[in-house]
Design an enzyme around this catalytic site. Sequence first.
Site, mmCIF file in Angstrom:
data_model
loop_
_atom_site.group_PDB
_atom_site.id
_atom_site.type_symbol
_atom_site.label_atom_id
_atom_site.label_comp_id
_atom_site.label_asym_id
_atom_site.label_seq_id
_atom_site.Cartn_x
_atom_site.Cartn_y
_atom_site.Cartn_z
ATOM 1 N N TYR A 16 -65.474 27.979 91.424
ATOM 2 C CA TYR A 16 -65.533 28.344 90.158
ATOM 3 C C TYR A 16 -64.460 27.128 89.442
ATOM 4 O O TYR A 16 -63.890 26.658 90.034
ATOM 5 C CB TYR A 16 -64.975 29.811 89.623
ATOM 6 C CG TYR A 16 -63.701 30.206 90.258
ATOM 7 C CD1 TYR A 16 -62.641 29.559 89.709
ATOM 8 C CD2 TYR A 16 -63.803 30.991 91.393
ATOM 9 C CE1 TYR A 16 -61.396 30.003 90.481
ATOM 10 C CE2 TYR A 16 -62.420 31.200 91.989
ATOM 11 C CZ TYR A 16 -61.539 30.625 91.397
ATOM 12 O OH TYR A 16 -60.160 30.893 91.977
ATOM 13 N N SER A 213 -53.724 29.453 93.943
ATOM 14 C CA SER A 213 -54.921 29.329 94.504
ATOM 15 C C SER A 213 -55.940 30.133 94.111
ATOM 16 O O SER A 213 -55.877 30.872 93.331
ATOM 17 C CB SER A 213 -54.566 29.014 96.243
ATOM 18 O OG SER A 213 -54.352 30.593 96.614
ATOM 19 N N LYS A 214 -57.070 29.862 94.842
ATOM 20 C CA LYS A 214 -58.505 30.293 94.350
ATOM 21 C C LYS A 214 -58.372 32.136 93.949
ATOM 22 O O LYS A 214 -58.515 32.386 92.609
ATOM 23 C CB LYS A 214 -59.629 30.738 95.500
ATOM 24 C CG LYS A 214 -59.913 29.343 95.870
ATOM 25 C CD LYS A 214 -60.833 28.309 94.862
ATOM 26 C CE LYS A 214 -61.020 26.968 95.520
ATOM 27 N NZ LYS A 214 -61.799 26.306 94.421
ATOM 28 N N ARG A 215 -57.805 33.068 94.661
ATOM 29 C CA ARG A 215 -57.633 34.337 94.265
ATOM 30 C C ARG A 215 -56.637 34.852 93.366
ATOM 31 O O ARG A 215 -56.634 35.900 93.075
ATOM 32 C CB ARG A 215 -57.655 34.957 95.757
ATOM 33 C CG ARG A 215 -59.007 35.748 96.078
ATOM 34 C CD ARG A 215 -58.800 36.484 97.745
ATOM 35 N NE ARG A 215 -58.555 35.300 98.619
ATOM 36 C CZ ARG A 215 -59.505 34.689 99.173
ATOM 37 N NH1 ARG A 215 -60.797 34.882 98.615
ATOM 38 N NH2 ARG A 215 -59.526 33.957 100.247
ATOM 39 N N ASP A 216 -55.698 33.913 93.055
ATOM 40 C CA ASP A 216 -54.622 34.582 92.270
ATOM 41 C C ASP A 216 -55.209 34.499 90.881
ATOM 42 O O ASP A 216 -55.895 34.311 90.361
ATOM 43 C CB ASP A 216 -53.736 33.529 92.232
ATOM 44 C CG ASP A 216 -52.796 33.099 93.578
ATOM 45 O OD1 ASP A 216 -52.480 34.150 93.979
ATOM 46 O OD2 ASP A 216 -52.604 32.007 94.003
#
Length: 439
Positions: A16, A213-216
């Site tokens: 994304y 990063s991605k999940r933050d």
Amino acid sequence: MPTPVRTRFAPSPTGYLHIGGARTALFNWLYARKHGGNFILRVEDTDEARNTEEARQAIFSSLEWLGIDWDEGHEAGGDCGPYFQSQRQDIYATWFKKLQDAGRVYEDDGAWRFRFERKPITMQDLVCGEVTIDYTDESNTPDMVVRRSDGSFVFHFVNVVDDLEMGLTHVIRGEDHLMNTPKHLQLFEAFGKVPPAYAHIPLILNADGSKMSKRDTGAAVHEYPDRGFLSDAVINFIALLGWSPKDDSEIFPLSELIERFSLEGINRSPSRFDWDKATWMNQQHLLKLPPESFAEAGLPYLQSAGMETPDNFTLMAKSVQEKVQLLSEVPEAIRFYLGEGVEFDPPALEKLSGNEAAPKLLTVLAENFRALPDWTSPKDAIATSAEAEGLKPGKLMFPLRVALSGKTGGPDLGDILSILGRDESIRRIEQTIATLQDA
RNA sequence: GACCCGUUCGUCUAGUGGUUAGGACUCCGCCCUUUCACGGCGGCAACACGGGUUCAAGUCCCGUACGGGUCGCCA
């Protein structure tokens, strides 16, 4: 006459759109818009194994949501296409041939490496200033692979070829590319071309200073609309992360952001993400919305909350416009209007129970509401009731508020009365009296 | 580890040699108000450290510490 500005955003569709990427896109877009240039969207999809169609769509839709539109690229056309690197193989082959003819590449294990010139490379970065990297030391800067053993081309090579083919004048990108720039400069030099001007912007960190990063939380652009943000607020917020207008103003409509943006205002140090400030900024933008637009913007959140759209939703929404920070708070803010009867918040009921005069006052209020010739000005009945009881109107406001809404806070009482209507208002008052007597 | 970039309130930042170091978010207090929110006023709170240069340093130089980035046939 200066050459027209051409900037680009070049995401690779492997996930994304990240908030940092969005800011990079924004700065390039702002710069192009400010100077009347073109903003190009180029998809760097050379890593077939990691590219996905979902990612491609996610990036397009996030950019669209943000209002970052492109003049060239996917569905926009342009004279420098195709704008997907996966479709530019022959262009790369042509430029690769030039490198071969010039003796600048050599084969190594089936791959092709670009032979760096062994000298210090100095760049004039628009943000970092003069930066020199010494390419004399080969062990530090080994010749880079530009073409893989499977024949495909590597990022550095395609990036440079595309930037020059597409006539980019300015490349604004994350600081993670600073060390790549000498490599790119060497390629431009080998091609005998003038490189674009570079501006490397500092990265965005998490609130605790770690790399985002991605999940933050806050990392994915698509979660902002879900959380009730306005795109203008997100734009405004990320613009101020690493860029400053150099005065005390903070809330900008897009048009002003374009007008005021400049590379000189970009900071050198990485900034941390502050969710509280982002939320506050959203509220500021919500406050500036015409009430009808606010209601319209809040509508989709009703569905997400599993609520039907009430007939007078627009009025309800208007009454809570300055009470919410996020659009996602709208359903909860108006829920008390819905259905028949009141649901009490325990603290509100408790406070009301503490007022011994409450049942009497509410009874008088109900009588006077009934006596009103019509419902055009229901607050008149409050004044009448107060006078009858020999009290200031303010004394009746709180009990009435709790009786009607079950809460200690909320919209203006006049709004509540007119939205609820006479029958429902009286019903709730009577229900409250009964509840009070039971207790 | 090597090489780069950076370091002003907890956070985002203004500040380009002489400022009581300013603003914003958060937090606290007060005012406004029928409540909440908005708004207004006030408070807490910062120049990483050590050396220079200078009459004068947050601002210039050097070092240290700390943070970030980069060292791929990823982008």
